[in-house]
Write a protein that holds these residues in place. Structure first.
Motif, PDB file in Angstrom:
ATOM      1  N   TYR A 196     -14.009 -18.555  35.603  1.00  0.00           N
ATOM      2  CA  TYR A 196     -13.654 -19.591  36.572  1.00  0.00           C
ATOM      3  C   TYR A 196     -13.008 -18.944  37.790  1.00  0.00           C
ATOM      4  O   TYR A 196     -12.099 -18.131  37.667  1.00  0.00           O
ATOM      5  CB  TYR A 196     -12.708 -20.610  35.946  1.00  0.00           C
ATOM      6  N   ARG A 197     -13.475 -19.340  38.980  1.00  0.00           N
ATOM      7  CA  ARG A 197     -12.960 -18.788  40.233  1.00  0.00           C
ATOM      8  C   ARG A 197     -12.333 -19.926  41.051  1.00  0.00           C
ATOM      9  O   ARG A 197     -12.990 -20.920  41.376  1.00  0.00           O
ATOM     10  CB  ARG A 197     -14.097 -18.125  41.031  1.00  0.00           C
ATOM     11  N   VAL A 198     -11.056 -19.785  41.386  1.00  0.00           N
ATOM     12  CA  VAL A 198     -10.340 -20.789  42.166  1.00  0.00           C
ATOM     13  C   VAL A 198     -10.716 -20.651  43.639  1.00  0.00           C
ATOM     14  O   VAL A 198     -10.720 -19.549  44.183  1.00  0.00           O
ATOM     15  CB  VAL A 198      -8.818 -20.622  41.987  1.00  0.00           C
ATOM     16  N   VAL A 199     -11.024 -21.767  44.284  1.00  0.00           N
ATOM     17  CA  VAL A 199     -11.391 -21.772  45.701  1.00  0.00           C
ATOM     18  C   VAL A 199     -10.123 -21.914  46.540  1.00  0.00           C
ATOM     19  O   VAL A 199      -9.496 -22.982  46.576  1.00  0.00           O
ATOM     20  CB  VAL A 199     -12.383 -22.907  45.999  1.00  0.00           C
ATOM     21  N   ALA A 200      -9.744 -20.840  47.222  1.00  0.00           N
ATOM     22  CA  ALA A 200      -8.448 -20.787  47.894  1.00  0.00           C
ATOM     23  C   ALA A 200      -8.350 -21.768  49.057  1.00  0.00           C
ATOM     24  O   ALA A 200      -7.274 -22.319  49.312  1.00  0.00           O
ATOM     25  CB  ALA A 200      -8.188 -19.363  48.384  1.00  0.00           C
ATOM     26  N   LYS A 201      -9.432 -22.019  49.777  1.00  0.00           N
ATOM     27  CA  LYS A 201      -9.345 -22.887  50.955  1.00  0.00           C
ATOM     28  C   LYS A 201      -8.956 -24.315  50.582  1.00  0.00           C
ATOM     29  O   LYS A 201      -8.413 -25.051  51.407  1.00  0.00           O
ATOM     30  CB  LYS A 201     -10.674 -22.894  51.715  1.00  0.00           C
ATOM     31  N   SER A 202      -9.209 -24.715  49.357  1.00  0.00           N
ATOM     32  CA  SER A 202      -8.889 -26.073  48.919  1.00  0.00           C
ATOM     33  C   SER A 202      -7.465 -26.198  48.401  1.00  0.00           C
ATOM     34  O   SER A 202      -6.994 -27.308  48.141  1.00  0.00           O
ATOM     35  CB  SER A 202      -9.865 -26.500  47.815  1.00  0.00           C
ATOM     36  N   LEU A 203      -6.779 -25.064  48.252  1.00  0.00           N
ATOM     37  CA  LEU A 203      -5.395 -25.050  47.735  1.00  0.00           C
ATOM     38  C   LEU A 203      -4.563 -24.099  48.591  1.00  0.00           C
ATOM     39  O   LEU A 203      -3.998 -23.132  48.083  1.00  0.00           O
ATOM     40  CB  LEU A 203      -5.383 -24.574  46.280  1.00  0.00           C
ATOM     41  N   ASP A 215      -0.991 -19.699  42.898  1.00  0.00           N
ATOM     42  CA  ASP A 215      -0.404 -19.007  41.749  1.00  0.00           C
ATOM     43  C   ASP A 215      -0.317 -19.944  40.546  1.00  0.00           C
ATOM     44  O   ASP A 215      -0.637 -19.554  39.409  1.00  0.00           O
ATOM     45  CB  ASP A 215       0.997 -18.496  42.095  1.00  0.00           C
ATOM     46  N   TYR A 216       0.122 -21.169  40.791  1.00  0.00           N
ATOM     47  CA  TYR A 216       0.269 -22.153  39.715  1.00  0.00           C
ATOM     48  C   TYR A 216      -1.089 -22.453  39.085  1.00  0.00           C
ATOM     49  O   TYR A 216      -1.234 -22.437  37.847  1.00  0.00           O
ATOM     50  CB  TYR A 216       0.884 -23.430  40.287  1.00  0.00           C
ATOM     51  N   ALA A 217      -2.099 -22.712  39.917  1.00  0.00           N
ATOM     52  CA  ALA A 217      -3.421 -23.058  39.403  1.00  0.00           C
ATOM     53  C   ALA A 217      -4.049 -21.905  38.642  1.00  0.00           C
ATOM     54  O   ALA A 217      -4.646 -22.097  37.568  1.00  0.00           O
ATOM     55  CB  ALA A 217      -4.332 -23.493  40.555  1.00  0.00           C
ATOM     56  N   MET A 218      -3.933 -20.685  39.165  1.00  0.00           N
ATOM     57  CA  MET A 218      -4.529 -19.532  38.502  1.00  0.00           C
ATOM     58  C   MET A 218      -3.863 -19.270  37.154  1.00  0.00           C
ATOM     59  O   MET A 218      -4.536 -18.934  36.176  1.00  0.00           O
ATOM     60  CB  MET A 218      -4.452 -18.304  39.407  1.00  0.00           C
ATOM     61  N   ALA A 219      -2.543 -19.432  37.108  1.00  0.00           N
ATOM     62  CA  ALA A 219      -1.835 -19.213  35.838  1.00  0.00           C
ATOM     63  C   ALA A 219      -2.236 -20.265  34.808  1.00  0.00           C
ATOM     64  O   ALA A 219      -2.508 -19.939  33.646  1.00  0.00           O
ATOM     65  CB  ALA A 219      -0.329 -19.243  36.072  1.00  0.00           C
ATOM     66  N   LYS A 220      -2.281 -21.541  35.230  1.00  0.00           N
ATOM     67  CA  LYS A 220      -2.652 -22.612  34.309  1.00  0.00           C
ATOM     68  C   LYS A 220      -4.093 -22.482  33.834  1.00  0.00           C
ATOM     69  O   LYS A 220      -4.420 -22.804  32.684  1.00  0.00           O
ATOM     70  CB  LYS A 220      -2.465 -23.970  34.987  1.00  0.00           C
ATOM     71  N   ALA A 221      -4.961 -22.024  34.736  1.00  0.00           N
ATOM     72  CA  ALA A 221      -6.377 -21.892  34.398  1.00  0.00           C
ATOM     73  C   ALA A 221      -6.707 -20.554  33.762  1.00  0.00           C
ATOM     74  O   ALA A 221      -7.841 -20.321  33.347  1.00  0.00           O
ATOM     75  CB  ALA A 221      -7.231 -22.081  35.660  1.00  0.00           C
ATOM     76  N   ASP A 222      -5.728 -19.656  33.707  1.00  0.00           N
ATOM     77  CA  ASP A 222      -5.903 -18.334  33.102  1.00  0.00           C
ATOM     78  C   ASP A 222      -7.056 -17.574  33.752  1.00  0.00           C
ATOM     79  O   ASP A 222      -8.004 -17.148  33.099  1.00  0.00           O
ATOM     80  CB  ASP A 222      -6.134 -18.468  31.595  1.00  0.00           C
ATOM     81  N   THR A 223      -6.962 -17.407  35.069  1.00  0.00           N
ATOM     82  CA  THR A 223      -7.990 -16.669  35.800  1.00  0.00           C
ATOM     83  C   THR A 223      -7.332 -15.806  36.873  1.00  0.00           C
ATOM     84  O   THR A 223      -6.256 -16.143  37.388  1.00  0.00           O
ATOM     85  CB  THR A 223      -9.010 -17.620  36.458  1.00  0.00           C
ATOM     86  N   SER A 224      -7.969 -14.696  37.199  1.00  0.00           N
ATOM     87  CA  SER A 224      -7.503 -13.838  38.283  1.00  0.00           C
ATOM     88  C   SER A 224      -8.496 -13.846  39.443  1.00  0.00           C
ATOM     89  O   SER A 224      -8.374 -13.034  40.362  1.00  0.00           O
ATOM     90  CB  SER A 224      -7.324 -12.399  37.776  1.00  0.00           C
ATOM     91  N   ARG A 225      -9.455 -14.766  39.399  1.00  0.00           N
ATOM     92  CA  ARG A 225     -10.544 -14.770  40.382  1.00  0.00           C
ATOM     93  C   ARG A 225     -10.310 -15.799  41.471  1.00  0.00           C
ATOM     94  O   ARG A 225      -9.991 -16.947  41.198  1.00  0.00           O
ATOM     95  CB  ARG A 225     -11.879 -15.027  39.684  1.00  0.00           C
ATOM     96  N   LEU A 226     -10.517 -15.353  42.728  1.00  0.00           N
ATOM     97  CA  LEU A 226     -10.340 -16.212  43.887  1.00  0.00           C
ATOM     98  C   LEU A 226     -11.563 -16.119  44.793  1.00  0.00           C
ATOM     99  O   LEU A 226     -12.147 -15.041  44.957  1.00  0.00           O
ATOM    100  CB  LEU A 226      -9.122 -15.783  44.704  1.00  0.00           C
TER     101      LEU A 226
END
Length: 425
Positions: free
Chosen positions: A76-83, A90-101
């Motif tokens: 899973y890759r978090v989309v930074a422009k939306s957050l 940091d909060y979303a990546m930790a909760k989702a257990d991902t290091s991908r942006l």
């Protein structure tokens, strides 16, 4: 029946029919318990300005929903422009257990290289070569390995040539992810033969490495659901992605192993559609975590709105006093019971819609204002000057950057305050 009576009767029916079509009163003029809690919070904290609010309980729920639709064999890759706040990301990546942006803005890219040296960064759009050059001008070597942890997105052979020249000038390795058009037609490689040529260009260059593909398919969620059109569009997008993957496999001598590649796909409207797909292995979503208004779509029905703007009421009056043409204001008040009162609020004209108390309306005749926006309400309004009204953003992205620090709330309390990402560098 006389013709005159017939005409009068028809006119009466027309007026009566129109009267029946008048808007009905929406809401009881007060906040629900949820928004009253936010109203009380903003009063207690005395913020007294337009404030962006993230609901952490709802955010947690939405993160869990996203993770539920991404199987263990995909990342899973978090989309930074939306957050666009470091603390929120940091909060979303930790909760989702991902290091991908996924990153879409050069200043943000430089920021994350410094602030998240253990992250895997994929650029989400083809950057002008000047933006890439500027990134390297501001890049300072640290624990982040720019040659291994960053992937540049390339969409044409011409741009690939530019990046190859930049890599030579910097004498730094670059990982190249190629954008492919799987049906959106906004850009990316359309012809598999062109992809084959680009793969040869990359192989021939000492500083470039092919790192994967990116295909984006938000158009699928816009297709009508009737007659299976949406399902067909989704299947066609995934088929196109598979065709481009076959080009790479042939180029690779028939070796179908792709676990070392980033095969990125999807977005908030469509990530769940790639659950069983055996091609893409890296799925992106950002807006699904906050569910702004534009994402009230069937595929996100289980997600909860987690993003709101609270802003103070500056003035309240009865009716609508319209400058120049007062009769227009009187007509609006008489016709629509949801325009019996006028409010002016602190700020306005955001990409957002008022949601609480229910029934608030902007006024298209008076016009929008970024300074003091007019809203109209029904006569039952139970809020006054210095109370807060609440808007729901239609998008997150740039809207979230307009308010300064974001407050993260849980259970009627502020749990964190997050500065937004810097726009410079």
């Amino acid at each position: 029946m006389k013709r005159r009576n017939l005409l009068l009767g028809g006119l009466g029916l027309g007026i009566g029919g129109t009267w029946l079509a008048r808007p009905s009163i929406e809401g009881d003029g007060k906040h629900s318990a949820y928004f009253q809690q936010l109203n009380s919070l903003l009063h207690r904290e005395n913020l007294a300005r337009p404030t962006m609010i993230v609901d952490l309980d709802r955010l947690d729920h939405n993160i869990a929903e996203v993770r539920r639709h991404i199987p263990n064999d995909k990342t899973y890759r978090v989309v930074a422009k939306s957050l666009p706040a470091q603390g929120l990301i940091d909060y979303a990546m930790a909760k989702a257990d991902t290091s991908r942006l996924m990153v879409f803005h050069q200043p943000f890219l430089n920021h994350f290289v410094e602030s998240k040296p253990d992250s895997d960064l994929l650029v989400g759009k083809p950057m002008p070569i000047g933006a890439a050059a500027r990134f390297y001008q501001h890049y300072q070597a640290n624990a982040f390995d720019v040659g291994q942890q960053l992937q540049w997105l390339i969409d044409t052979p011409q741009r690939l040539k530019q990046y190859a020249q930049l890599a030579e000038a910097q004498q730094l390795p670059m990982r190249i992810n190629i954008e492919v058009d799987i049906g959106l037609h906004r850009g990316g490689v359309k012809d598999p033969a062109v992809l084959a040529g680009m793969l040869k260009q990359i192989d021939a260059h000492p500083y470039l490495t092919f790192s994967g593909l990116m295909g984006y398919d938000p158009h699928v969620s816009k297709a009508p659901a009737i007659l299976g059109m949406q399902e067909r569009e989704g299947a066609m997008a995934q088929h196109r992605y598979h065709e481009f993957m076959e080009v790479w496999r042939r180029h690779n001598g028939g070796d179908g192993r792709s676990n070392a590649l980033t095969l990125n796909a999807a977005g908030s409207p469509t990530f769940h559609r790639w659950y069983d797909n055996d091609t893409a292995n890296d799925l992106s979503a950002g807006s699904a975590l906050l569910k702004p208004l534009d994402f009230d779509i069937p595929t996100l029905a289980n997600h909860q709105p987690a993003l709101f703007i609270g802003t103070p009421i500056l003035k309240v009056s009865d009716g609508i006093e319209m400058p120049i043409a007062p009769l227009i204001g009187q007509a609006q008040t008489g016709w629509n019971p949801n325009r019996r009162k006028t409010l002016f609020v602190y700020g306005g004209y955001w990409k957002a819609e008022p949601v609480s108390p229910p029934g608030l309306l902007t006024n298209p005749t008076y016009g929008r204002s970024t300074n003091q926006e007019m809203l109209n309400s029904n006569a039952q309004l139970q809020l006054g000057v210095d109370d807060y009204v609440f808007y729901r953003p239609t998008q997150s992205e740039f809207v979230m950057l307009q308010f300064g620090d974001i407050i993260a709330v849980r259970g009627g309390q502020i749990e964190a305050v997050w500065p937004v990402l810097p726009q410079g560098a």
